[in-house]
Design a protein around this motif. Sequence first.
Motif, PDB file in Angstrom:
ATOM      1  N   ALA A   1     -78.377 -72.912  -6.440  1.00  0.00           N
ATOM      2  CA  ALA A   1     -77.126 -73.989  -7.003  1.00  0.00           C
ATOM      3  C   ALA A   1     -76.936 -73.264  -8.255  1.00  0.00           C
ATOM      4  N   TRP A   2     -78.288 -73.144  -8.812  1.00  0.00           N
ATOM      5  CA  TRP A   2     -78.005 -72.699 -10.428  1.00  0.00           C
ATOM      6  C   TRP A   2     -77.570 -71.277 -10.559  1.00  0.00           C
ATOM      7  N   GLN A   3     -77.954 -70.310  -9.499  1.00  0.00           N
ATOM      8  CA  GLN A   3     -77.434 -68.883  -9.486  1.00  0.00           C
ATOM      9  C   GLN A   3     -75.851 -69.052  -9.304  1.00  0.00           C
ATOM     10  N   ALA A   4     -75.435 -69.893  -8.357  1.00  0.00           N
ATOM     11  CA  ALA A   4     -74.098 -69.838  -8.074  1.00  0.00           C
ATOM     12  C   ALA A   4     -73.437 -70.486  -9.249  1.00  0.00           C
ATOM     13  N   MET A   5     -73.826 -71.473  -9.779  1.00  0.00           N
ATOM     14  CA  MET A   5     -72.995 -71.846 -10.835  1.00  0.00           C
ATOM     15  C   MET A   5     -72.877 -70.810 -11.938  1.00  0.00           C
ATOM     16  N   ARG A   6     -73.877 -70.059 -12.165  1.00  0.00           N
ATOM     17  CA  ARG A   6     -73.995 -69.117 -13.207  1.00  0.00           C
ATOM     18  C   ARG A   6     -72.766 -67.942 -12.729  1.00  0.00           C
ATOM     19  N   ALA A   7     -72.748 -67.617 -11.343  1.00  0.00           N
ATOM     20  CA  ALA A   7     -71.930 -66.570 -10.730  1.00  0.00           C
ATOM     21  C   ALA A   7     -70.499 -66.924 -11.221  1.00  0.00           C
ATOM     22  N   ARG A   8     -70.165 -68.170 -10.864  1.00  0.00           N
ATOM     23  CA  ARG A   8     -68.900 -68.836 -10.866  1.00  0.00           C
ATOM     24  C   ARG A   8     -68.218 -68.831 -12.523  1.00  0.00           C
ATOM     25  N   TRP A   9     -69.261 -69.005 -13.403  1.00  0.00           N
ATOM     26  CA  TRP A   9     -68.748 -68.897 -14.878  1.00  0.00           C
ATOM     27  C   TRP A   9     -68.670 -67.197 -15.210  1.00  0.00           C
ATOM     28  N   ALA A  10     -69.455 -66.533 -14.694  1.00  0.00           N
ATOM     29  CA  ALA A  10     -69.301 -65.105 -14.847  1.00  0.00           C
ATOM     30  C   ALA A  10     -67.965 -64.490 -14.230  1.00  0.00           C
ATOM     31  N   GLN A  11     -67.667 -64.913 -13.145  1.00  0.00           N
ATOM     32  CA  GLN A  11     -66.236 -64.513 -12.598  1.00  0.00           C
ATOM     33  C   GLN A  11     -65.292 -65.170 -13.378  1.00  0.00           C
ATOM     34  N   ARG A  12     -65.115 -66.157 -13.941  1.00  0.00           N
ATOM     35  CA  ARG A  12     -64.145 -66.768 -14.805  1.00  0.00           C
ATOM     36  C   ARG A  12     -64.147 -65.886 -16.032  1.00  0.00           C
ATOM     37  N   LEU A  13     -64.989 -65.436 -16.540  1.00  0.00           N
ATOM     38  CA  LEU A  13     -65.016 -64.643 -18.007  1.00  0.00           C
ATOM     39  C   LEU A  13     -65.284 -63.158 -17.869  1.00  0.00           C
ATOM     40  N   GLY A  14     -65.447 -62.802 -16.958  1.00  0.00           N
ATOM     41  CA  GLY A  14     -65.628 -61.334 -16.516  1.00  0.00           C
ATOM     42  C   GLY A  14     -64.483 -60.738 -16.355  1.00  0.00           C
ATOM     43  N   PRO A  15     -64.472 -59.240 -16.062  1.00  0.00           N
ATOM     44  CA  PRO A  15     -65.616 -58.235 -16.176  1.00  0.00           C
ATOM     45  C   PRO A  15     -66.153 -58.220 -17.479  1.00  0.00           C
ATOM     46  N   PHE A  16     -67.358 -57.458 -17.534  1.00  0.00           N
ATOM     47  CA  PHE A  16     -68.017 -57.275 -18.748  1.00  0.00           C
ATOM     48  C   PHE A  16     -68.228 -55.712 -18.919  1.00  0.00           C
ATOM     49  N   PHE A  17     -68.106 -55.085 -20.071  1.00  0.00           N
ATOM     50  CA  PHE A  17     -68.249 -53.852 -20.461  1.00  0.00           C
ATOM     51  C   PHE A  17     -69.069 -53.765 -21.773  1.00  0.00           C
TER      52      PHE A  17
END
Length: 333
Positions: free
Chosen positions: A181-197
């Motif tokens: 659940a922790w990893q899924a929450m982090r993935a959701r936030w990354a998807q909102r803010l990404g992509p990253f370069f």
Amino acid sequence: MTGHTRPAQPEYRPPTEATVKQLYATAFRCGKPECPRPLYRMNNETGETILNSRIAHIHARRQGGPRWDQQMPEADNRSAGNLLPLCLEHAAEVDETPAHYPADLLREWKREQLREYDTIQRAWPITDDQAAEAVERSFGPQQEATATAAAAAVAHVARCASRLVETSRQQRRSAADAAAAWQAMRARWAQRLGPFFAPDTGDRLTPDEAQVEPPRRDTEECESALRSTLRAAKEATEPVATDLVAELGAVRVVSRALGPWCDQVEHEVRALVGAAAKWDRSDSGDSAWSQAVARLETAVQALGAAWHEEEACSQPPQPTVRQSEATACPPAA
């Protein structure tokens, strides 16, 4: 008119050495089906054969003993038909838990052992001295009590270890769900803010490489849930581990020679309890806990093998020095 009932004797004499020689001349391995242990084993260093079995009574020779039959005459009680050569573990087990091993079952084992001899024609023809040794070790009061106590203690250690592993495994599922659940929450936030370069090369980065973290409030909520599961794991495994350590103390009492193996098991027990209270966020395979389980199981197997004198090594394997793992969620308090 009722028939006359013969008064029971409190204890019959052990079987004769001639009867014991007859038993070993018609059996090669433990009488419990599927058990491969031979009645004698070969010492790889000296080449000599070593007694690896005990003789169990189908009906006990003492009043109050396992499967005691007060109607059985002494001659029948001492005969080969009432005797079953078994490996050390199973000879103790059939007497420690007689409700699981009724006389009819042991008689079937006896028939199967004789059928196997008729088929493979392999046995252990033994000398008079070896027969005397088998009688003494199977029926001598001190040896019998010590062997039974040691077998029971080692078996209890194995059962406690299995219970500890299973308890830890059940608790680990909850921790895995909380970590997921922790990893899924982090993935959701990354998807909102990404992509990253990467600013210097323009290469695409993962959220971990970009060091992107969700808001502290969401992180603390997930971290609290994971800590809660780890705390529950500690609370669940510690009582089982305490019982296991107590059983190791019993093994040390009845067999001082097994002390080093007991120390090894105790070391791995404490390591597993510690691993169960940690979670390495960077280790998706949870290898630290899995390795702790494997080391405990190996140590318990080594203890059993040392009791059976199946291993040529004179010392147990030394504990592995473990590096401390960096954990996203520290050990539960």
